[in-house]
Design an enzyme around this catalytic site. Structure first.
Site, short mmCIF file in Angstrom:
data_model
loop_
_atom_site.label_atom_id
_atom_site.label_comp_id
_atom_site.label_asym_id
_atom_site.label_seq_id
_atom_site.Cartn_x
_atom_site.Cartn_y
_atom_site.Cartn_z
N ASP A 1 52.72 -43.61 -30.96
CA ASP A 1 51.30 -43.49 -31.74
C ASP A 1 51.87 -42.99 -33.12
O ASP A 1 51.64 -42.10 -33.70
CB ASP A 1 50.40 -42.90 -31.15
CG ASP A 1 49.12 -42.63 -31.93
OD1 ASP A 1 48.88 -43.49 -32.72
OD2 ASP A 1 48.05 -42.05 -31.53
N THR B 1 60.19 -49.84 -45.41
CA THR B 1 60.04 -48.56 -44.41
C THR B 1 59.52 -48.73 -43.16
O THR B 1 60.16 -48.29 -42.09
CB THR B 1 59.36 -47.66 -45.25
OG1 THR B 1 59.70 -47.50 -46.79
CG2 THR B 1 59.22 -46.32 -44.63
N GLY C 1 44.39 -37.29 -23.87
CA GLY C 1 45.08 -36.42 -24.29
C GLY C 1 44.75 -35.11 -23.58
O GLY C 1 45.39 -34.77 -22.50
N ARG C 2 44.25 -34.22 -24.62
CA ARG C 2 44.08 -32.75 -24.32
C ARG C 2 43.30 -32.34 -22.92
O ARG C 2 43.86 -31.60 -22.19
CB ARG C 2 43.50 -32.05 -25.40
CG ARG C 2 44.10 -31.96 -26.76
CD ARG C 2 43.22 -31.63 -27.78
NE ARG C 2 42.43 -32.70 -28.16
CZ ARG C 2 41.76 -32.82 -29.29
NH1 ARG C 2 41.57 -31.81 -29.96
NH2 ARG C 2 40.93 -33.90 -29.65
N GLY D 1 34.07 -38.75 -26.23
CA GLY D 1 33.71 -40.26 -25.63
C GLY D 1 33.77 -40.19 -24.13
O GLY D 1 34.16 -39.21 -23.41
N LYS E 1 51.56 -42.19 -23.96
CA LYS E 1 51.46 -42.42 -25.50
C LYS E 1 52.00 -41.15 -26.26
O LYS E 1 51.53 -40.07 -25.88
CB LYS E 1 49.91 -42.48 -25.82
CG LYS E 1 50.00 -42.90 -27.50
CD LYS E 1 48.43 -43.01 -27.98
CE LYS E 1 47.72 -41.71 -27.98
NZ LYS E 1 48.22 -40.83 -29.10
N GLY F 1 36.79 -37.38 -23.37
CA GLY F 1 36.94 -36.10 -23.32
C GLY F 1 36.81 -34.99 -24.34
O GLY F 1 35.80 -34.72 -24.96
N ALA F 2 37.96 -34.55 -24.81
CA ALA F 2 38.22 -33.48 -25.92
C ALA F 2 37.16 -34.08 -26.96
O ALA F 2 36.49 -33.20 -27.89
CB ALA F 2 39.28 -33.43 -26.11
N LYS G 1 51.26 -44.79 -35.93
CA LYS G 1 50.26 -45.48 -37.08
C LYS G 1 50.91 -45.83 -38.14
O LYS G 1 50.75 -45.24 -39.38
CB LYS G 1 49.02 -44.51 -37.42
CG LYS G 1 48.39 -44.04 -36.23
CD LYS G 1 47.30 -43.22 -36.41
CE LYS G 1 46.65 -42.54 -35.25
NZ LYS G 1 46.98 -41.69 -34.39
#
Ligand code: XMP
Length: 255
Positions: free
Chosen positions: A86, A95, A232-233, A216, A54, A212-213, A88
């Site tokens: 990602d 647009t 991610g992190r 969760g 992602k 994790g970060a 969003k």
């Protein structure tokens, strides 16, 4: 083949339900040039343990969509992985259409959109472009951060039934009706994952960030019905990304 079927197949092939969020901290101009090789080396190291990557503004802003990021997407595909943007998407339809066209032109397999914008002149142009190009649209249903309750957790009036409901319940039902390719529900809210899973069943997979970060937990998210875990992190910024990925994949091992 639909995006949903492709990632399902990739997940089986790679024996993993982990989506790597390739996120790095802000870099000053002198160090920005290193971001590409940093991202590439994490991707190579973590590749055996994941099914998708992602991307987010962390790389699109400093590297550019058609420069560094598209090269990383190509490498992602060469490694047999899926690529999700990602972004969003959250604007007016005209647009949104251009945003979707550019990201799909950069070879992304799916993008994330925000259902708050509604269907007509909102989500519809995104779905139209995605369906034409056989790509995916994943919808936010309940975000992973603390303030998520202020928007996704609001009590609203269902205008069709004239009764009270919750914003995320309405988004989950909408995702089902629109045949979205996935929904995002934060791993930080396993009870929300369970509720959403009760609505959408196995028809739409739940992608769960916040492992994790953000606090969760893998087991709780999976038990509640999450299908893919976005990390991610704890991976991209780990001292040893491959070892961290191996451990996370082992905890999330698909039976
Ligand atoms: P960490 O470092 O917290 O990164 O593992 C998580 C990644 O996922 C993004 N994120 C979300 N994306 N809905 C989304 O579409 C969410 O609820 C959500 N929560 C986190 C985050 O920006 C980062 O890239």
């Amino acid at each position: 083949m639909s995006f949903r079927a492709k990632i399902e197949q990739t997940s089986k092939n790679k024996k993993s339900n982990i989506v790597l969020a390739l996120d790095f901290p802000f870099e000053t101009p002198e160090n920005r040039a290193n971001l590409f090789s940093k991202a590439e080396s994490v991707l190579e190291a973590v590749n055996p343990y994941i099914c998708a990557v992602k991307f987010n503004h962390h790389l699109v802003l400093p590297l550019g969509t058609f420069d560094g990021v598209q090269r990383l997407v190509k490498r992602t595909h060469d490694l047999g992985l899926m690529a999700i943007m990602d972004c969003k998407v959250n604007d007016i339809g005209a647009t949104n259409q251009v945003i979707a066209e550019y990201y799909y032109a950069a070879s992304f397999d799916a993008l994330i959109a925000n259902p708050f914008i509604g269907w007509e002149e909102g989500l519809k142009p995104i779905f139209d472009v995605a369906r034409k190009l056989h790509r995916g649209v994943i919808l936010l249903v309940y975000m992973s951060h603390k303030g998520a309750s202020e928007g996704y957790g609001q009590t609203i009036i269902d205008t069709e039934k004239s009764e009270k409901t919750l914003q995320y319940v309405s988004f989950a039902k909408k995702a089902l009706k629109l045949e979205a390719d996935g929904v995002v529900v934060g791993a930080t809210y396993p009870e929300k994952i369970r509720e959403v899973h009760e609505i959408i069943g196995e028809k739409i997979p739940i992608y769960s960030p916040g492992i994790g970060a953000q606090g969760g937990e893998i087991a709780a998210a999976l038990k509640a019905g999450a299908r893919y875990l976005i990390v991610g992190r704890s991976l991209a910024q780990a001292e040893n990304p491959a070892e961290s990925a191996r451990k996370i994949r082992a905890l999330a091992k698909l039976e």
